[in-house]
Scaffold this motif. Structure first.
Motif, PDB file in Angstrom:
ATOM      1  N   TYR A  44       0.833  -1.203   0.000  1.00  0.00           N
ATOM      2  CA  TYR A  44       0.000   0.000   0.000  1.00  0.00           C
ATOM      3  C   TYR A  44       0.868   1.254   0.000  1.00  0.00           C
ATOM      4  CZ  TYR A  44      -3.787   3.176   1.311  1.00  0.00           C
ATOM      5  OH  TYR A  44      -4.696   4.197   1.330  1.00  0.00           O
ATOM      6  N   LEU A  48       1.044   4.241  -2.634  1.00  0.00           N
ATOM      7  CA  LEU A  48       0.875   5.656  -2.264  1.00  0.00           C
ATOM      8  C   LEU A  48       2.040   6.501  -2.783  1.00  0.00           C
ATOM      9  CD1 LEU A  48      -0.307   5.463   1.468  1.00  0.00           C
ATOM     10  CD2 LEU A  48      -1.697   6.083  -0.510  1.00  0.00           C
ATOM     11  N   TYR A  53      -0.785  13.265  -4.101  1.00  0.00           N
ATOM     12  CA  TYR A  53      -2.010  13.723  -3.468  1.00  0.00           C
ATOM     13  C   TYR A  53      -1.778  15.181  -3.135  1.00  0.00           C
ATOM     14  CZ  TYR A  53      -2.815   8.775  -2.633  1.00  0.00           C
ATOM     15  OH  TYR A  53      -2.980   7.431  -2.787  1.00  0.00           O
ATOM     16  N   THR A  57      -6.918  18.716  -3.974  1.00  0.00           N
ATOM     17  CA  THR A  57      -7.839  17.703  -4.474  1.00  0.00           C
ATOM     18  C   THR A  57      -8.415  16.843  -3.355  1.00  0.00           C
ATOM     19  OG1 THR A  57      -5.962  16.266  -4.884  1.00  0.00           O
ATOM     20  CG2 THR A  57      -6.771  17.543  -6.745  1.00  0.00           C
ATOM     21  N   ALA A  58      -8.061  17.178  -2.126  1.00  0.00           N
ATOM     22  CA  ALA A  58      -8.665  16.539  -0.961  1.00  0.00           C
ATOM     23  C   ALA A  58      -8.700  15.020  -1.066  1.00  0.00           C
ATOM     24  CB  ALA A  58     -10.076  17.079  -0.744  1.00  0.00           C
ATOM     25  N   GLY A  59      -7.553  14.408  -1.259  1.00  0.00           N
ATOM     26  CA  GLY A  59      -7.484  12.960  -1.213  1.00  0.00           C
ATOM     27  C   GLY A  59      -7.501  12.284  -2.577  1.00  0.00           C
ATOM     28  N   LEU A  60      -7.897  13.008  -3.633  1.00  0.00           N
ATOM     29  CA  LEU A  60      -7.861  12.400  -4.962  1.00  0.00           C
ATOM     30  C   LEU A  60      -6.415  12.312  -5.398  1.00  0.00           C
ATOM     31  CD1 LEU A  60     -10.759  13.996  -6.983  1.00  0.00           C
ATOM     32  CD2 LEU A  60     -10.586  11.741  -5.969  1.00  0.00           C
ATOM     33  N   VAL A 273       0.992  12.999   1.072  1.00  0.00           N
ATOM     34  CA  VAL A 273       1.033  11.554   1.271  1.00  0.00           C
ATOM     35  C   VAL A 273       2.009  10.866   0.315  1.00  0.00           C
ATOM     36  CG1 VAL A 273      -0.350   9.461   1.347  1.00  0.00           C
ATOM     37  CG2 VAL A 273      -1.312  11.618   2.136  1.00  0.00           C
TER      38      VAL A 273
ATOM     39  N   GLY B  32      -3.540   8.520   3.870  1.00  0.00           N
ATOM     40  CA  GLY B  32      -4.225   8.340   2.596  1.00  0.00           C
ATOM     41  C   GLY B  32      -5.602   7.725   2.715  1.00  0.00           C
ATOM     42  N   GLY B  33      -6.027   7.440   3.926  1.00  0.00           N
ATOM     43  CA  GLY B  33      -7.290   6.741   4.155  1.00  0.00           C
ATOM     44  C   GLY B  33      -8.496   7.332   3.470  1.00  0.00           C
ATOM     45  N   ALA B  35     -10.585   9.637   2.289  1.00  0.00           N
ATOM     46  CA  ALA B  35     -10.606  11.081   2.113  1.00  0.00           C
ATOM     47  C   ALA B  35     -11.830  11.471   1.311  1.00  0.00           C
ATOM     48  CB  ALA B  35      -9.352  11.521   1.388  1.00  0.00           C
ATOM     49  N   PRO B  36     -12.338  12.683   1.532  1.00  0.00           N
ATOM     50  CA  PRO B  36     -13.502  13.099   0.772  1.00  0.00           C
ATOM     51  C   PRO B  36     -13.174  13.178  -0.716  1.00  0.00           C
ATOM     52  CG  PRO B  36     -12.576  14.926   2.030  1.00  0.00           C
ATOM     53  CD  PRO B  36     -11.874  13.701   2.469  1.00  0.00           C
ATOM     54  N   GLN B  37     -14.110  12.866  -1.523  1.00  0.00           N
ATOM     55  CA  GLN B  37     -13.879  12.891  -2.963  1.00  0.00           C
ATOM     56  C   GLN B  37     -13.999  14.323  -3.490  1.00  0.00           C
ATOM     57  OE1 GLN B  37     -13.117   9.917  -4.856  1.00  0.00           O
ATOM     58  NE2 GLN B  37     -12.699   9.400  -2.731  1.00  0.00           N
ATOM     59  N   GLY B  38     -12.918  15.064  -3.369  1.00  0.00           N
ATOM     60  CA  GLY B  38     -12.923  16.444  -3.854  1.00  0.00           C
ATOM     61  C   GLY B  38     -13.631  17.335  -2.862  1.00  0.00           C
ATOM     62  N   ALA B  39     -13.263  18.612  -2.874  1.00  0.00           N
ATOM     63  CA  ALA B  39     -13.875  19.550  -1.943  1.00  0.00           C
ATOM     64  C   ALA B  39     -15.341  19.749  -2.309  1.00  0.00           C
ATOM     65  CB  ALA B  39     -13.130  20.864  -1.983  1.00  0.00           C
ATOM     66  N   GLU B 106     -11.623  13.775   7.585  1.00  0.00           N
ATOM     67  CA  GLU B 106     -11.426  13.000   6.354  1.00  0.00           C
ATOM     68  C   GLU B 106     -12.383  11.816   6.311  1.00  0.00           C
ATOM     69  OE1 GLU B 106      -7.245  11.985   6.205  1.00  0.00           O
ATOM     70  OE2 GLU B 106      -6.887  13.546   4.710  1.00  0.00           O
ATOM     71  N   GLN B 128     -10.860  22.155   2.181  1.00  0.00           N
ATOM     72  CA  GLN B 128     -11.189  20.749   1.998  1.00  0.00           C
ATOM     73  C   GLN B 128     -12.696  20.482   2.027  1.00  0.00           C
ATOM     74  OE1 GLN B 128      -8.312  18.528   1.540  1.00  0.00           O
ATOM     75  NE2 GLN B 128      -7.782  20.667   1.225  1.00  0.00           N
ATOM     76  N   TRP B 130     -14.507  20.814   4.714  1.00  0.00           N
ATOM     77  CA  TRP B 130     -14.744  20.110   5.970  1.00  0.00           C
ATOM     78  C   TRP B 130     -15.627  20.900   6.927  1.00  0.00           C
ATOM     79  CZ3 TRP B 130      -8.904  18.650   6.930  1.00  0.00           C
ATOM     80  CH2 TRP B 130      -8.594  17.535   6.135  1.00  0.00           C
TER      81      TRP B 130
END
Lengths: 310, 431
Positions: A44, A48, A53, A57-60, A273, B32-33, B35-39, B106, B128, B130
């Motif tokens: 994993y 990563l 990241y 893009t908040a996680g994308l 990340v 990396g868990g 996370a929201p899909q885009g703001a 997140e 984000q 949030w």
């Protein structure tokens, strides 16, 4: 004691095959657990590290291949941390092995209260690193720290040095804190090695007219080598991953930022990340390479010594 | 026997390697868990909804050292009658609390309705998606809030939190040894005059150094990002301030030990009585009064740069409503209560924190408990927020690492300025 039928590469007969199948079945559950706790997180993290990241893009993520590795390996920060970590590991491990051997020889002597002393010397190792780091920080505090005050009171140099605020000195304090804490651990492993050397060997040497020093150089040290190598491997791997001591004592200032600290900053504080994972993988690879070198060269010695013994 | 040991060595190596991997890589797993899909487009809080709120509200944040968070929740519950508020500690330190909050946000956790947020987190959290947009709520309460504190909740022309209590740097000085500081130049000159006059501040490589540096930079007319958000740190003002600070360490105005000081060591060093000036936060007043220095020290707002005006940097804590809050109207009611002029007086009197309501500073009861309230208000009103950016942590690192390099003598001011500008540009590009 080793069961010859289980050694691979020897002649295979029906009974061997059955035993091997049994061995596979019996080790399978632990192999699965190992895969889950080791391989999955590594896989994993590697995934990563190949992505980017961004906070925007908040996680994308975006697949970027080796870009994170290239930018890490071309940054001066990584190489600075790399050099500083190795300097720390080199200094602390060699001191720990030297002092650990001396301590083990001492603890191996028969004297009253030996059991108590063995317990007491282990105390530093039992203290949580972060706690001992804070204690060291307080002791080396300028103006009011114990060490600086004692040095000034005795008129010794160093009383007016800002230990944790100067290049060189800061690393010295970190090495000292690590040596204080983990020398007992090295001593314990070496002591175990000492105790398997039979007293008959020494008696024979004595009959042959060897002096105490000759016995130490020609008997104790060679026979102790496997234990010392084992201690060296453990300590080196730990030292290369050092995080808490520099984090508490200097926050990485004055040439003490370690590879793990760099990875932590990118992952935790900056939420980068991909970059942070690439740095963890690089740290991990560094530790791996060093331990493989150890096992290849020093590990060979272990086998030789074992043969000689037989 | 030894044959076995060699074998077990390899086994142990594998174990150690596995531990190394787990330790090194588990950290990376966390970031990396889920996370929201885009703001997402965050919803807005309705200021009127607080009136008919009911149920319970959970406020989450850092360990409650002074008792202010639990105290506020209890007082609110008693005063409101319909809504119950509870404070949940989710981290012993600011850094830990931030990690815990980010994980919950997140993961779209509904555990907390309100998060207690450090003023420097606003941009990142808002960017984000949030947080609930509190613009209408802030507009409705604006006349009772000090404008500089409201600025710390702003991101892209909207307000994302309400200020709860604020914080600004102060200078503590030994009245019998040194004069009240008016300018930084005067403070440094006075501090260099005698060995016992020295200045202590927070010069360790960490966020506090960024604050100490920015206080001086802002008063000298410099800035990190300009009005358009462009990097503006490569300026004559930055060079001037860096030279000034590093000269201060060389000529003995400031003790070299500050290179290892954060807030508490600076305070402890000052308490020894061997220094003339100390820069620290308001909470130090109460602690200094419990030492032998009680009565001999004065409190001043941060000094101005010669020929300019004073300008500090704001600290403090805000109340942000989670985008996944289950009781939004209850959260609005709580925020309404926490920012009332009545409760803000208690913030000062009972917990020694700086109110966000201006009237509180001239209240007789407050002045009795906090005699330096006038100086504090001057500092708060003159203070500016730290650079507003979703990548603030990286910007701050670029500042404190390079400022530290100059102070400790390993880099020239010129090189440090160039590097700072470069690193801040890179940080901005990573967003």
């Amino acid at each position: 004691m080793a069961n010859k039928t289980l050694v691979p590469g020897r002649g295979v007969n029906g009974r061997d095959r059955a035993e091997r199948r049994l061995a596979v079945r019996m080790t399978a559950p632990s192999l699965v657990i190992m895969a889950l706790v080791a391989a999955v997180p590594i896989g994993y993290a590697i995934w990563l590290s190949l992505n980017q990241y961004s906070v925007r893009t908040a996680g994308l993520s975006r697949f970027v291949g080796l870009e994170n590795y290239i930018s890490a390996l071309s940054s001066s920060e990584w190489w600075a941390a790399f050099g500083q970590t190795f300097l720390f590991a080199g200094l602390s491990v060699s001191l720990e092995l030297a002092l650990g051997t001396a301590m083990a020889l001492l603890l191996n002597l028969a004297f009253k209260g030996r059991a108590l002393l063995r317990t007491v010397v282990l105390l530093p190792y039992a203290i949580i690193t972060v706690v001992s780091a804070i204690t060291w920080q307080t002791m080396f505090q300028p103006n009011m720290g114990l060490v600086t005050n004692v040095l000034s009171a005795l008129g010794l140099p160093g009383g007016d040095v800002v230990w944790l605020g100067e290049h060189g000195y800061a690393m010295a304090v970190i090495v000292l804190a690590d040596v204080w804490k983990t020398t007992p651990f090295a001593a314990l492993i070496i002591l175990a090695g000492l105790q398997v050397i039979s007293s008959e060997t020494y008696e024979a040497a004595e009959l042959d007219g060897a002096s105490k020093w000759q016995a130490f150089v020609h008997i104790t040290l060679p026979l102790l080598r496997p234990a010392i190598v084992l201690a060296a491997i453990f300590r080196t791997m730990d030292a290369l991953r050092v995080f808490d001591l520099p984090f508490v004592l200097t926050r990485g200032a004055n040439g003490t930022e370690s590879m793990s600290m760099l990875a932590y900053t990118q992952l935790r504080e900056n939420r980068l990340v991909g970059e942070g994972s690439a740095l963890s993988i690089l740290t991990f690879l560094t530790v791996m390479v060093v331990s493989v070198i150890y096992v290849r060269f020093a590990g060979g010695n272990i086998r030789e010594v074992a043969k000689e013994e037989q | 026997m030894i044959e076995l040991r060699a074998g077990s060595l390899r086994t142990r190596l594998v174990t150690v390697a596995a531990a190394a991997i787990a330790a090194g890589l588990l950290i990376s797993g966390c970031g990396g868990g889920a996370a929201p899909q885009g703001a997402e487009q965050a919803a807005a809080a309705d200021p009127a909804s607080g009136a008919n709120a009911s149920g319970s509200v959970n406020i989450c944040g850092v360990k409650d050292a002074s008792g202010i968070y639990k105290g506020t929740a209890e007082a609110f519950t008693k005063a409101n009658g319909k809504v119950t508020a509870k404070y949940t500690e989710i981290g012993a330190t600011t850094d830990e609390a931030r990690t815990q909050i980010v994980q919950r946000l997140e993961g779209k956790s509904t555990e907390c309705d309100i998060f207690l947020t450090d003023v420097i987190w606003t941009s990142e959290f808002a960017s984000q998606g949030w947080l609930l947009d509190q613009t209408k709520l802030v507009e409705a309460n604006k006349d009772r809030l000090i404008p500089s504190t409201v600025e710390t909740t702003k991101y892209q022309d909207k307000y994302w939190a309400s200020p709860f209590f604020t914080n600004a740097g102060l200078v503590y000085y030994q009245k019998d040894k040194v004069a009240k500081p008016e300018t930084w130049q005067q403070l440094y000159a006075e501090a260099a005059k005698a060995p016992g006059n020295g200045y202590v501040y927070q010069g360790k490589q960490y966020e506090g150094l960024t604050v100490n540096f920015l206080e001086m930079l802002y008063s000298a007319g410099g800035e990190v990002l300009d009005d358009k958000g462009e990097v503006a740190i490569d300026s004559p003002e930055t060079r001037k301030v860096l030279d000034f600070m590093s000269n201060g360490l060389k000529n003995g105005s400031a003790d070299r030990a500050v290179l290892t000081y954060n807030e508490d060591p600076a305070r402890l060093a000052y308490e020894s009585g061997n220094f003339g000036y100390q820069r620290n936060w308001p909470h130090v007043y109460r602690l200094l009064n419990a030492t032998s220095l009680a009565g001999s020290f004065g409190v001043a707002p941060l000094p101005a740069w010669e020929g300019g005006k004073a300008s500090g940097v704001l600290g403090g804590w805000n109340l942000a409503i989670s985008a996944h809050a289950t009781n939004q109207s209850g959260a609005v009611a709580f925020i309404d209560f926490a920012t009332t002029p009545e409760w803000q007086k208690h913030v000062a009197m009972d917990y020694s924190q700086a109110p966000v309501n201006e009237a509180a500073y001239s209240d007789a009861a407050v002045l009795q408990k906090m005699p330096f309230a006038t100086e504090l208000l001057a500092s708060v009103k003159g203070a500016k927020p730290r650079p507003i950016s979703p990548v603030y942590p990286q910007i701050s690192q670029a500042i404190y690492k390079n400022v530290y390099a100059v102070l400790s003598g390993t880099a020239s001011a010129e090189d440090a300025v160039k590097k700072m500008a470069e690193e801040i540009t890179t940080a901005k590009a990573s967003f």
